[in-house]
Design an enzyme around this catalytic site. Structure first.
Site, PDB file in Angstrom:
ATOM      1  N   GLU A  78       0.860  -1.184   0.000  1.00 37.89           N
ATOM      2  CA  GLU A  78       0.000   0.000   0.000  1.00 37.89           C
ATOM      3  C   GLU A  78       0.894   1.232   0.000  1.00 37.89           C
ATOM      4  O   GLU A  78       1.648   1.443   0.951  1.00 37.89           O
ATOM      5  CB  GLU A  78      -0.888   0.018   1.244  1.00 37.89           C
TER       6      GLU A  78
ATOM      7  N   GLU B 240      -9.832   2.427   4.692  1.00 37.25           N
ATOM      8  CA  GLU B 240      -9.427   2.165   6.075  1.00 37.25           C
ATOM      9  C   GLU B 240      -8.445   3.214   6.591  1.00 37.25           C
ATOM     10  O   GLU B 240      -8.390   3.504   7.782  1.00 37.25           O
ATOM     11  CB  GLU B 240      -8.817   0.771   6.197  1.00 37.25           C
TER      12      GLU B 240
ATOM     13  N   GLU C 176      -6.266  -6.494  -1.790  1.00 34.58           N
ATOM     14  CA  GLU C 176      -6.112  -5.166  -1.207  1.00 34.58           C
ATOM     15  C   GLU C 176      -4.907  -4.510  -1.888  1.00 34.58           C
ATOM     16  O   GLU C 176      -4.962  -4.208  -3.065  1.00 34.58           O
ATOM     17  CB  GLU C 176      -5.951  -5.228   0.300  1.00 34.58           C
TER      18      GLU C 176
ATOM     19  N   ASP D  76      -5.606 -12.382   5.080  1.00 34.15           N
ATOM     20  CA  ASP D  76      -4.976 -11.087   5.338  1.00 34.15           C
ATOM     21  C   ASP D  76      -3.514 -11.267   5.761  1.00 34.15           C
ATOM     22  O   ASP D  76      -3.081 -12.347   6.154  1.00 34.15           O
ATOM     23  CB  ASP D  76      -5.749 -10.392   6.459  1.00 34.15           C
TER      24      ASP D  76
END
Length: 669
Positions: free
Chosen positions: A170, A471, A465, A417
């Site tokens: 990310e 989030e 993701e 995850d």
């Protein structure tokens, strides 16, 4: 391969420019790829209408067998080819994917083949090997660009356990010249380079299987060098809250190879029109073909989700939280609003097991049965290390008992995850998990990982993701100017970059929306940057076969008009049209499902007036339902308007986007 066809394809697709130069052009003739073989190196370069896009850049690999180190060898035989075709993919942004390219196969004296393809929207190469049992020490892959172009650089940060290659994938984008990149920092792909004349070149890898993902390092001048996570030798429970399984010692090689194989693609998407990136299929075309004979059981859809809203619900006679009553409430909400699933996130299982020491407050069999009666499936969260039992080499047979146990109960899938690595064992593991899940008809949502091709091979992997999604609003810091990170700008950047690799679990749907001056991070009562219409537009713009409704059911029921609109938007489509847009500024896209078109526009903090042509519609009059920024959305971000009107294919709609705004139309075709 038929020799006559090879000869014909040679005339159409490729000619030898010199004894050591081999050229292949795209079907439309705009892109030319030249592979040069010299004693010093093997390189490729790309030109677009004779404008240099990629300067001669190294192709190569160093590998060891015993105590000897080798390269990929010298090119001998060359076989050109032309391919025209398409394939069906019902879990994507379009039903049929065109796959047209011209190709070169260059065979070397070290039993490697370099496969080079030229598409109308870019080019790619990969290595194929027939050698047995060796180790890949490193790749020589590089990307050398002309001048000193501006780039969108997604740096690796927030390391898990302090380990250089353990990361969530990310990243916000640093917009800087290539020469200004941080020499000691890794970047992930896709990464955009902005060349002269509005030309964009996007670096990416694709078709990654049983091999580490490609990261990028700054080289000399405007050069990017490929870098890969070395093979892990020792690992420990570290990282974020002890949820990661992090390497503590790595080898001096990046991959083990046991026999003949195809290596991942190294690709460059090339376009003069930014909007075309929104409809690019490069990642899909270069991915492994679907390996499931029966995909009829795979059901995309929308999901009511608990974690972002912290199970904050209202007007009930029980204490909300990780308990059975709370999730019955979520199921009731999903059923009433025609959502296909709920997700029960972290907290239902044991800390170290998915079958032992489960949370006694949550009755999974009861919830599955309750959901089945109401047409709602249940998906469960798991950490990757729990799924594999702290064993990255877990086989399909090792994984099946847990899959079978929950499939027999009636669970519909897992959100896996905290992968937070893409070295060879982890990538291999993703395929094994997918195969084991598919055997028991389970969906998968992979987190802490960006897509790299498995979504075509195993379409039960419906989402990833690897994105700075909603989030991050929960803990977004602010200074005297507002939030530190510009989320609306990011929202209109990722459709061109991160989404190019595959679907993204951004988790949209905030019902509390704020302009820049009013926004602040709050874990228990989160909000979003930008307008309500901006959030709704994400449901059309962002590709996600499993799409979340991230906010509280209580808030959605208070905003039922918005919820009803969102609930009508599908998560996969039959056709996509890229209408307009500029990287990092705005997007305008149209998608068709059946006889209905869904059109969406999003902007950064810049207020915009757009003209959206409807030429993709069939002739005649059509009814449009339009969700738009309200007249006061620039100061009250929740303000929106919902109107109906008649439109035709000859119309151009005048659309006003507030700062951080959005716009969506549903049009009957």
């Amino acid at each position: 391969m038929n020799r006559l066809l090879i000869t014909a394809a040679f005339c159409l697709a490729a000619v030898a420019v010199q004894a050591s130069d081999y050229k292949v052009t795209s079907p439309d003739g705009h892109i030319a790829v030249t592979v040069t073989d010299t004693d010093a190196a093997l390189t490729w370069q790309i030109d677009y209408d004779q404008q240099p896009v990629l300067l001669p850049s190294a192709i190569g690999m160093e590998w060891t067998q015993g105590k000897k180190t080798y390269g990929i060898g010298k090119v001998g035989k060359v076989a050109p080819w032309k391919h025209e075709g398409s394939y069906l993919n019902t879990f994507y942004k379009k039903e049929y994917v065109s796959d047209n390219y011209n190709q070169l196969l260059l065979y070397t004296n070290r039993h490697f083949t370099i496969e080079v393809r030229a598409y109308n929207d870019g080019a790619a190469w990969r290595l194929l090997s027939t050698n047995k049992r060796y180790q890949v020490m490193r790749e020589l892959t590089e990307f050398r660009f002309p001048g000193n172009p501006q780039a969108f650089v997604p740096y690796v940060n927030d390391l898990r356990g302090g380990e250089r290659y353990s990361y969530s994938f990310e990243s916000y984008y640093d917009e800087q010249p290539l020469s200004a990149m941080y020499a000691d920092s890794l970047a992930i792909t896709p990464m955009a380079v902005c060349l002269d004349g509005g030309l964009k070149a996007i670096v990416m890898d694709a078709g990654v299987e049983d091999y580490p993902g490609m990261m990028l390092l700054k080289g000399d001048g405007s050069t990017l060098k490929a870098d890969f996570a070395p093979y892990p030798l020792e690992q420990a429970v570290l990282g974020f809250g002890g949820l990661n399984y992090t390497p503590t010692k790595r080898a001096d090689f990046i991959a083990k190879v046991d026999g003949p194989r195809d290596f991942p693609w190294r690709a460059l998407v090339v376009t003069k029109r930014d909007a075309d990136i929104l409809n690019c299929d490069m990642a899909q075309r270069l991915a492994p073909k679907c390996r499931l004979e029966d995909t009829s059981w795979i059901k995309p859809g929308k999901v009511a989700w608990d974690w972002w809203n912290n199970t904050n619900i209202q007007g009930v006679n029980f204490r909300s939280g990780m308990n059975t009553d709370t999730y019955k409430y979520y199921i009731d909400f999903a059923s009433k609003n025609h959502l296909e699933y709920i997700i029960i996130d972290e907290g239902w299982s044991g800390r170290e097991s998915l079958v032992e020491k489960l949370n006694p407050e949550i009755d999974i069999p009861q919830l599955v049965a309750y959901g089945r009666e109401r047409g709602v499936g249940v998906i469960l969260w798991s950490s990757w290390r729990n799924m594999v039992g702290n064993n990255p080499d877990a086989t399909v047979s090792d994984l099946e008992p847990v899959m079978k146990h929950y499939a027999d109960i009636g669970v519909k899938g897992f959100k896996v995850d905290f992968f937070d690595r893409d070295d060879q064992p982890v990538i291999r593991s993703t395929y094994r998990i997918a195969e084991a899940a598919a055997r028991h008809h389970l969906l998968l949502d992979y987190h802490g990982l960006k897509p790299s091709g498995i979504q075509r091979a195993y379409p039960n992997v419906v989402n990833f993701e690897g994105v700075k999604g909603l989030e991050n609003s929960k803990w977004e810091p602010r200074n005297d100017k507002g939030p530190v990170h510009d989320q609306p700008h990011y929202d209109v950047t990722i459709p061109y970059l991160r989404m190019l690799a595959g679907p993204l679990d951004y988790t949209p749907g905030a019902m509390v929306n704020a302009v820049r001056s009013q926004f602040f991070g709050n874990n228990d009562h989160p909000m979003s940057q930008g307008t309500r219409a901006h959030q709704v537009a994400m449901y059309v713009t962002f590709e996600a076969p499993l799409q979340m409704l991230a906010d509280s059911p209580s808030k959605y029921m208070k905003e039922q008009e918005t919820t009803d609109f969102i609930a009508q938007i599908p998560t996969t489509f039959d056709e996509t049209v890229a209408i307009d847009g500029q990287l990092g500024q705005y997007t305008v896209i149209a998608r068709r499902k059946g006889k209905t078109w869904y059109v969406a526009a999003m902007t950064d903090w810049t207020e915009r007036n757009l003209q959206i042509p409807l030429s993709f519609l069939a002739t005649g009059q059509h009814r449009a339902s339009i969700f738009a920024d309200g007249v006061n959305a620039s100061k009250e971000a929740t303000d929106y308007s919902l109107t109906n009107s008649n439109v035709s294919s000859t119309d151009k709609l005048s659309v006003h986007l507030a700062p951080g705004g959005g716009w969506v139309a549903m049009i009957d075709n």
